[in-house]
Design an enzyme around this catalytic site. Structure first.
Site, PDB file in Angstrom:
ATOM      1  CG  ASP A  28      -1.743   1.191   1.402  1.00 13.67           C
ATOM      2  OD1 ASP A  28      -2.631   1.399   0.556  1.00 13.67           O
ATOM      3  OD2 ASP A  28      -1.527   1.949   2.370  1.00 13.67           O
ATOM      4  CD  GLU A  45      -2.221   2.297  -3.432  1.00 11.83           C
ATOM      5  OE1 GLU A  45      -3.414   2.530  -3.716  1.00 11.83           O
ATOM      6  OE2 GLU A  45      -1.801   2.277  -2.253  1.00 11.83           O
TER       7      GLU A  45
END
Length: 698
Positions: A344, A381
């Protein structure tokens, strides 16, 4: 109660480690003056002992308690300066979780005593709250994580074979009518779920965060919860809410079952920040053990650098914090047998102390030299909200990256936006503008149309605006630009023509995804026609909004998606590592990529620049430079007609003894594969066709 005694123990490994006779405790803190081990009764209600860790090697405090066994509940207290202006927030009155805890008994219960400061005081975070927080804190549990894995073997799928399925443990299983233990790891490991995943044909399931996480106070006070899990409380512990019987072996059992079904397990992990927030957040673990080491602090160390939008940023430039992250990753691979990670806000992980993002930052160097982590899948990401935070294409190999440009480009083409032909062509061929450098393969691009963050596929064709009122933020949260289209009616429609148009567009979009070079990712439920009622930020919706609707599934659409996935599996041309650049091949001198107009003429620069052009035809072959053993098929021809009119498309000339077989027509999804006679094919408006060049005698 037993009068426990403590001896020196060892500084390694960190955490609580059972050796068959007792437990070694080791915890990191540079600036503490004392670290105290707190032991609790089996019900967690009574703190029975406080034992100061007797030894310090470097910055690791440690001690060994004979006779302790797995199941013992514990926590820490750390004594040191409470000097927020200097970056220190020690508070001995606060019970702290072990950052290396392998299991937690539950979640914090919100109370002002969880704060290290006095809530409501002037310049509150400079004050010190002296209430004991233990009654509101979960306990860490001593664990022996040994598990009888039997013949478990990681599937070790090549990236070129991968089809990723992003799912939420509870969201996927909660409403399935036949799943036992819904909402848990055991539910995900059940026969009905495995049968669905195998029928679908995915190769890897990417789980939204399952490391222990916090329910944010502002959500709890609104009667909501943190559903997605992007507020990590413990980097080694599975979240208790997914353990049906409170045992970490349930996670291991799930992994073993998925492996036996040929499916890899990828974890969405959050190492960019923790759940403790900014200076006004709670003191639960890292802040109380050594705030100045665990977090990146501003020039005024009272405050935190906030590149993540959550209030704080982990300090991966500190070697012991980086070690914690690396130890955590290895633990999930070696002990829990997972097959990869999706990081993330990974741009945060690549920030140096000075100079911003770098592909050679300490985190990337540590990953790339690690013999355990280099054998699993790593997905970034590639953005955050910090300065220079958008880094699509900038990550070093072997990282794959979520490609939001793919999502937006494909949505815009099928919505009918002007000037999208060149964009479509780039996305179909692996987004070379972003990824064709540094020896990176075309599979580096993780192509997706939808993800947990945003509209589902059904909502992309059913809503022109987000509808997030249930989140309690006045519909201000979530993305406002979704490149979506309600196709005439906002929300559910009863008009058969609108319903068919929506189904056709969903077929077109998924056909585009699975016929594109790169690594495809599907959102769980899209294959069923799942809707979130227009909510594009369901992070707090642990209810039917956020759960997959199995009862409303569209079986015909599911069958079509299964066909698409099978076609991708069976046609290596669609999933190549090498980029296609219209280069001649050594094996036959033919090009590996051709762009055609519907009339059979090659595309010209003027065609590419035509803003109203809505159709493109592409012929793909095995890429130049591919070894001969991998050249198992001749050519594929695909037509993407985003226009409002049907077309008669001229097929590329087939050599003598060869012919074109049509495999997919999104206008007629149940149409069986068949030979196309003549030199052209009728292509309906708003549809996709895929044909294969075959030998006539095959």
């Amino acid at each position: 109660m037993t009068n426990w005694t403590i001896t020196a123990g060892r500084a390694d490994p960190l955490g609580a480690s059972f050796d068959g006779e007792g437990v070694n405790f080791a915890v990191f803190s540079v600036h503490a003056r004392k670290v105290t081990l707190c032991l609790f009764t089996p019900d967690g209600q009574t703190e029975t002992h406080r034992i100061d860790l007797p030894e310090r090697d470097g910055d690791v405090w440690h001690g060994y308690v004979s006779g302790l066994r797995p199941g013992q509940l514990y926590g820490y207290r750390a004594d040191g300066p409470y000097a927020p202006a200097e970056g220190h927030r020690f508070n001995y009155h606060k019970l702290l979780l072990d950052p290396y805890a392998k299991r937690l008994t539950g979640h914090p219960v919100w109370h002002d005593a969880l704060m290290g400061y006095t809530v409501g005081a002037p310049e509150a975070d400079l004050s010190m709250d002296r209430r004991d927080s233990a009654r509101y804190m979960p306990r860490a549990v001593v664990e022996d994580p040994a598990f009888s894995w039997g013949a478990d073997q990681p599937p070790r799928r090549s990236v070129s074979q991968s089809i990723i399925y992003e799912a939420h443990v509870k969201g996927l299983t909660q409403q399935h009518p036949k799943v036992p233990n819904p909402g848990s790891f055991l539910g995900l490991a059940s026969d009905p779920m495995l049968e669905h995943l195998q029928k679908l044909g995915i190769t890897a399931i990417e789980l939204l965060p399952v490391q222990a996480f916090l329910n944010d106070r502002f959500l709890v006070e609104k009667g909501l919860v943190n559903f997605w899990g992007y507020q990590t409380l413990g980097f080694f512990a599975p979240d208790p809410r997914y353990l049906a019987h409170g045992q970490i072996a349930e996670f291991q059992h799930m992994v073993a079952r998925l492996h036996a079904a040929g499916i890899e397990v990828i974890l969405d992990v959050v190492y960019n920040h923790t759940c403790e927030g900014n200076q006004m957040g709670p003191t639960l673990s890292f802040r109380g053990l050594d705030n100045r080491s665990y977090y990146r602090l501003a020039d005024d160390p009272r405050y935190y650098i906030n590149d993540t939008g959550t209030g704080n940023t982990l300090n991966l430039n500190h070697p012991m914090v980086l070690r914690m992250v690396m130890d955590s990753l290895r633990y999930w691979v070696e002990v829990m047998h997972v097959d990869g990670f999706r990081f993330d806000l990974a741009a945060t992980l690549g920030r140096r102390v000075r100079g911003g993002f770098s592909s050679s930052a300490s985190f990337f160097d540590a990953i790339r030299q690690d013999p355990v982590l280099t054998r699993v899948k790593l997905i970034a990401e590639p953005w955050d909200i910090g300065p220079g935070g958008y880094q699509l294409g900038a990550f070093p190999p072997p990282f794959l990256e979520w490609n939001d440009k793919y999502r937006d480009g494909i949505r815009r083409f099928w919505r009918g936006d002007d000037g999208q032909i060149s964009e479509l062509a780039d996305r179909l061929t692996g987004s070379a503008r972003q990824f064709d450098h540094s020896g990176r393969p075309a599979t580096s691009s993780v192509n997706f149309l939808t993800a947990h963050d945003g509209f589902t596929l059904m909502d992309t064709v059913s809503y022109s605006e987000k509808h997030n009122d249930a989140n309690g933020e006045g519909n201000r949260d979530g993305h406002s630009e979704n490149f979506s289209d309600n196709m005439g009616v906002e929300g559910p429609a009863t008009d058969p023509a609108i319903r068919e148009a929506r189904a056709r567009r969903r077929r077109n979009m998924l056909a585009t995804l699975l016929f594109s070079q790169g690594t495809p990712m599907l959102l769980a439920g899209d294959e069923l026609g799942n809707s979130q009622s227009g909510n594009n930020n369901a992070y707090c919706q642990d209810n039917p909004i956020g759960w997959v609707d199995w009862q409303g599934a569209d079986p015909g659409f599911l069958d079509f998606v299964c066909r698409l996935i099978a076609l991708r599996r069976d046609h290596p041309i669609l999933r190549q590592k090498r980029f296609l650049h219209s280069r001649p091949r050594l094996v036959d001198g033919l090009g590996d990529l051709f762009w055609w107009r519907p009339d059979g003429a090659p595309m010209t620069p003027a065609d590419w620049a035509e803003p109203d052009l809505r159709v493109i035809c592409v012929e793909m072959r095995i890429a130049s430079g591919t070894p001969a053993y991998a050249q198992r098929e001749e050519a594929l021809f695909m037509v993407f007609n985003g226009g409002a009119a049907p077309l008669e498309v001229t097929l590329p000339a087939a050599p003598s003894g060869w012919l074109w077989r049509r495999h997919i027509d999104t206008d007629r999804p149940a149409r069986a594969p068949g030979i196309v006679t003549g030199g052209s094919v009728a292509v309906a408006a708003q549809s996709v066709q895929m044909l294969e060049l075959e030998r006539a005698n095959d």
